[in-house]
Design an enzyme around this catalytic site. Sequence first.
Site, PDB file in Angstrom:
ATOM      1  N   ASP A   1       2.504  -3.733   7.253  1.00  0.00           N
ATOM      2  CA  ASP A   1       2.746  -2.581   5.806  1.00  0.00           C
ATOM      3  C   ASP A   1       3.587  -2.169   5.402  1.00  0.00           C
ATOM      4  O   ASP A   1       4.628  -1.981   6.193  1.00  0.00           O
ATOM      5  CB  ASP A   1       1.023  -1.935   6.101  1.00  0.00           C
ATOM      6  CG  ASP A   1       1.362  -1.161   4.741  1.00  0.00           C
ATOM      7  OD1 ASP A   1       1.646  -0.721   3.859  1.00  0.00           O
ATOM      8  OD2 ASP A   1       0.150  -2.092   4.151  1.00  0.00           O
TER       9      ASP A   1
ATOM     10  N   HIS B   1       5.252  -2.622  -0.020  1.00  0.00           N
ATOM     11  CA  HIS B   1       4.191  -2.623   1.265  1.00  0.00           C
ATOM     12  C   HIS B   1       5.159  -3.016   2.568  1.00  0.00           C
ATOM     13  O   HIS B   1       4.041  -4.044   3.317  1.00  0.00           O
ATOM     14  CB  HIS B   1       2.647  -2.590   1.545  1.00  0.00           C
ATOM     15  CG  HIS B   1       2.354  -1.959   1.210  1.00  0.00           C
ATOM     16  ND1 HIS B   1       1.635  -1.029   1.204  1.00  0.00           N
ATOM     17  CD2 HIS B   1       1.257  -2.195  -1.279  1.00  0.00           C
ATOM     18  CE1 HIS B   1       0.471  -0.644   0.491  1.00  0.00           C
ATOM     19  NE2 HIS B   1       0.215  -1.439  -1.524  1.00  0.00           N
TER      20      HIS B   1
ATOM     21  N   GLU C   1       0.103  -2.553  -5.673  1.00  0.00           N
ATOM     22  CA  GLU C   1       0.603  -1.919  -5.033  1.00  0.00           C
ATOM     23  C   GLU C   1       2.713  -1.427  -5.210  1.00  0.00           C
ATOM     24  O   GLU C   1       2.775  -0.831  -4.529  1.00  0.00           O
ATOM     25  CB  GLU C   1       0.726  -0.427  -4.694  1.00  0.00           C
ATOM     26  CG  GLU C   1      -1.236  -0.205  -4.661  1.00  0.00           C
ATOM     27  CD  GLU C   1      -1.634   0.726  -3.312  1.00  0.00           C
ATOM     28  OE1 GLU C   1      -2.708   1.362  -3.925  1.00  0.00           O
ATOM     29  OE2 GLU C   1      -1.365   0.045  -2.425  1.00  0.00           O
TER      30      GLU C   1
END
Length: 477
Positions: free
Chosen positions: A146, A194, A258
């Site tokens: 991440d 990420h 995301e």
Amino acid sequence: MPQHLLLFLRPAADALRRVLKERTGMDIALSPKGAKGSITLAVDTALHGAEHYRVEVSKKGLTITGATPAAVFRGVMTLNQLLLADPHEAERGRIPAVKIDDAPRFALRALMIDPARNFLPVKDVKRFIEVMAKYKYNALQLHLTDDQGWRIALKSYPQLASPQSYSAADIREIVAYAAEHYIDVIPELDIPGHTAAFLSVYPELGCTHLRNAPIKVGETVNRMLCAANDTVYTVYNQILREVAALFPSPYIHLGGDEAAVPTNWEQCPRCRAMMEQKGYKRASQLMIPFFERILSSVRATGKKPIMWCELNNIYPPADDYLFPYPQDVTLVSWRGGLTPTCLSLTAQSGHKLIMAPGEHAYLDYPQMHHDLPEYNNWGMPITTLEQAYRFDPGYGRTAEAQAHVWGVMGTLWAEAMPDINRVTYMAYPRALALAEAGWTQMEHRDWADFTQRLYPNLDELMRLGISFRVPFELSGK
């Protein structure tokens, strides 16, 4: 017990020995010759379903049979629950007469931990596995990469590793321990977003207009891999090959969630040129060719891909962008409020689906007002124990409309979880509720009954030194 069968069922036999020793004081001997004993473990291929088992206790003895060794192990865990519920009789070496014929509602029952945000040592991961196995979870997803960290050391790209990365030996140790508990370990490498930790090492693989923008590892930075850079696919092809070789699981999770498309692909000259070449109207459509190439690498390893179902980028759907996930991708529904839509879309498209909606299964959400994580928790809502328990992964739909649901997953995103004690504090007792949501048919579930059965399990967690939220608040008000 014949020698070959003893070896075949060794994890279940060892678990049974521990359970009986701990609960009753009996120390049974597991003899390969066996015929004299009154305790029998056996595989019965006539049983249907990989985790279908039967437990029978009578004057003649104890028998646990299962369709597979994993099913026999689940039966041992049920025996543990029976003895835990009546400790006074168990201490006298008495097991009540009972017949149980049981199988799970859903094939997959998973928890996800996040060592990318805050690293968890191998011993803590093994401890987490040990506890989740008691409640018949059968998969652990490791969120390994991440913005805040890259937690797997690779021979092909050693620069990515940090002092807090799992070595190949660490991975093998975790996988082997999980296998003893019949738990599949699924790796997750989150892309194309990420990826700040990755891009801090290889900034040239990000979008061209951001190459000189600083990246501070340890903070959330909205940076993405460049969709129009061929080297990205070469690098990840090798990474995926190496990760696939380390994890026996049939699955690799690729994230896909995301992604900050407006500040990356929309402004990147190379990505914009790629959009024009393909006739795309929106930069988010670049997800299609990006994952076409990444998924080719996954398939070449013999693995199956899993991705988060990212409806925010594709819903409401446009005529040129209708649910673009390839058929072999298993999707995870997670965004609060959008799960009914995801359930309908995947039923229409035929995608296999894992249910992890935030309002029921995000175990990093606070369990009650003013509880951990701290107040600056990005506005995360409250998810009470009761919300977790009342979760129906089929959302009350017909059997046909939920037939594609593979199972459930509870997630423990670790931005506010610095160590394993905080992880288990957030997980339990809600993970007990979620385990029942994944295993038990709705007609056999009862909230009041669950709260009563919960107490001996909380006592057991305390005895084991597992931190959890207590006293819990039933209503969350």
